[in-house]
Design a protein around this motif. Structure first.
Motif, PDB file in Angstrom:
ATOM      1  N   ASP A 209       0.823  -1.223   0.000  1.00  0.00           N
ATOM      2  CA  ASP A 209       0.000   0.000   0.000  1.00  0.00           C
ATOM      3  C   ASP A 209       0.848   1.260   0.000  1.00  0.00           C
ATOM      4  N   LEU A 210       2.041   1.156   0.618  1.00  0.00           N
ATOM      5  CA  LEU A 210       2.896   2.343   0.727  1.00  0.00           C
ATOM      6  C   LEU A 210       4.352   1.929   0.558  1.00  0.00           C
TER       7      LEU A 210
ATOM      8  N   LYS B 109       1.868   7.535  -2.956  1.00  0.00           N
ATOM      9  CA  LYS B 109       2.052   6.349  -2.100  1.00  0.00           C
ATOM     10  C   LYS B 109       3.520   5.958  -1.998  1.00  0.00           C
TER      11      LYS B 109
ATOM     12  N   LEU C 155      -4.413   7.073   2.902  1.00  0.00           N
ATOM     13  CA  LEU C 155      -4.565   5.818   2.133  1.00  0.00           C
ATOM     14  C   LEU C 155      -5.889   5.145   2.504  1.00  0.00           C
TER      15      LEU C 155
END
Ligand code: GRF
Length: 190
Positions: free
Chosen positions: A77-78, A99, A190
Motif C-alpha cells: 500500500d505504501l 504512495k 490511504l
C-alpha cells in the motif's frame, strides 16, 4: 492491515525504527525490504525480523517493470524510501501515486537534489553557516528530493557543530518522526 515496503541502500537505521514501530500495530506492517546493494545492512535487519527481502539491479529496475509484480504479490500500500539512493522511475511513481514517501536529512528545498545525500548534505549545511537543519518527509516524484512536502522538523545548530554532529542531530529527528509520519499518512491518505 496495510502493507509497507521499505526501499533502502544503506545501514537501515530508519528501516529498523519503522519495522519496530509497526511491529505490534494493527494499522500497518512492513512486509518487504528492497535494496539495490546486496551487502546493505538493511537486508540484515530485515532478515533479523523475518521480513522478506528483494534485491534490485539497475537494468531490471529501469528497463523492466518486474518490481511491480513483486510489490503486487505483497499487496503493498505504501513504499517508504529510507536512504534509497536511486531515482524512482516514472512507471513506479505512476503505479503508486502519493504512495511513495521519502525522507531527506535537510530542510528542502534547501540542500537537496542530485548528489545531496549523507555527509554531503551536512557538510553543505555547515559550510553555509546555517543556524538550523532538520528533516523533510515528502512524496517522491521523478526528481531527487522534489515532490510535495508532508512534514518537516528542525534542530538548532551552533558554531561548534560539525557535519558529524549535525548528522547525529538530524538522524535523531529521523528516528523520532519518520515512523509517526508514515502512520499519519497511512491513517489519513490511504
Ligand atoms: C538518512 O540520513 C536519510 O535521511 C537518508 O539516508 C539516510 C538513511 O540512513 N535518506 P539509514 O540507512 O536509515 O541509517
Amino acid at each position: 492491515m496495510k502493507n509497507i515496503a521499505i526501499f533502502a541502500s544503506g545501514g537501515g537505521s530508519n528501516a529498523r525504527k519503522i519495522i519496530e514501530y509497526f511491529k505490534d500495530s494493527d494499522l500497518a506492517q512492513v512486509v518487504l525490504v528492497v535494496s539495490n546493494k546486496k551487502d546493505a545492512g538493511v537486508l540484515d535487519i530485515a532478515r533479523a525480523h523475518h521480513i522478506p527481502t528483494h534485491l534490485i539491479h539497475r537494468a531490471d529496475f529501469y528497463d523492466t517493470k518486474e518490481i511491480l509484480a513483486v510489490l503486487d504479490e505483497r499487496e503493498i500500500d505504501l513504499i517508504v524510501l529510507a536512504g534509497f539512493l536511486w531515482l524512482v522511475p516514472g512507471y513506479l511513481i505512476e503505479a503508486f501515486p502519493r504512495k511513495i514517501v521519502n525522507i531527506h536529512p535537510a530542510l528542502l528545498p534547501l540542500f537537496g537534489g542530485k548528489g545531496m545525500y549523507g555527509a554531503h548534505v551536512h557538510a553543505a549545511v555547515k559550510a553555509a553557516g546555517m543556524k538550523e537543519s532538520g528533516i523533510t518527509i515528502h512524496y517522491a516524484n521523478e526528481q531527487y528530493d522534489a515532490g510535495d512536502i508532508i512534514f518537516q522538523a528542525t534542530c538548532a545548530l551552533n558554531e561548534e557543530d560539525t557535519p558529524e554532529t549535525i548528522a547525529q542531530k538530524v538522524l535523531a529527528l529521523e528516528h523520532e518522526y519518520f515512523p509517526r509520519v508514515i502512520e499519519r499518512v497511512m491513517s489519513y491518505e490511504l
